[in-house]
Design an enzyme around this catalytic site. Sequence first.
Site, mmCIF file in Angstrom:
data_model
loop_
_atom_site.group_PDB
_atom_site.id
_atom_site.type_symbol
_atom_site.label_atom_id
_atom_site.label_comp_id
_atom_site.label_asym_id
_atom_site.label_seq_id
_atom_site.Cartn_x
_atom_site.Cartn_y
_atom_site.Cartn_z
ATOM 1 C CG ASP A 1 -1.687 1.174 1.517
ATOM 2 O OD1 ASP A 1 -2.164 1.766 0.532
ATOM 3 O OD2 ASP A 1 -1.863 1.540 2.696
ATOM 4 C CG ASP B 1 -2.150 7.386 0.343
ATOM 5 O OD1 ASP B 1 -1.174 8.098 0.037
ATOM 6 O OD2 ASP B 1 -3.184 7.320 -0.335
ATOM 7 C CG ASP C 1 -2.501 2.302 6.542
ATOM 8 O OD1 ASP C 1 -2.483 2.059 5.310
ATOM 9 O OD2 ASP C 1 -3.007 3.339 7.013
#
Length: 180
Positions: free
Chosen positions: A6, A8, A137
Site C-alpha cells: 500500500d 498511503d 495499514d
Amino acid sequence: MIILVDMDDVLADFDGGFLLKWREKYPDEFFIPMSERQKFYMRDEYPPELLDKMTDLFTQKGFVANLPLIRGGVEAVKNIKEKGHEVFICTSPMRQYQNCVAEKYEWVEKNMGFDWTTKIVLSRDKTLIQGNILIDDKPEVTGAVKPVWEHVIFDKSYNAHVIGQRRITWQNYQEVLKEL
Ligand SMILES: [Mg+2]
C-alpha cells in the site's frame, strides 16, 4: 512471492503530511497527534464541520506529490525486491482523483525512481488484485471478492485493535517476511 505494498501511510506519509500542513495553516484549529489516532479515516475522528476545510487541503495541487516519506519504507521495498520478490505498489486513489492520480506517479518517481512507476497498481478495490501478501495499514481490506493475498497489517495506532493477523513495520519486516 508477489508482494503488494500500500502507498498511503505505508510508503508516503499522507496523514502525517496532512497534519503538518493543517497545523501550519490553522495553528489554532482542532487536531489529533498521529500517535493518538484511533480511527483509520481522519473524517471519522475530526469534527464534521472541519471536513470541507480538510478536504480542500489534501486535494490541493502538490499535496500528494510532496508527501513526506514513512521512515524506512522505500529502502525496505527496494530491499525486498533485491531479495527476488515481485513488488507492486497497490494504492487506492482518492475519489477526488484530479491531482491525486498523477501526483501518486510523481511521488513514486521522485522518491523511488522512474522504474517504480511501472509497478503502480491503482484500484479502489484491492481484493481484485492478485498477490501473495498485501501490506496495508487499513484495518479491514474488503471488496467485491475474497482476496487471494494474506493481509499483513502495517502497524499503526488506529489498527491496534485488529488481532489475529500478522503485523509488520519497516523495522521488523525482514523477520516477518521470513515466516511467510
Ligand atoms: Mg494506507
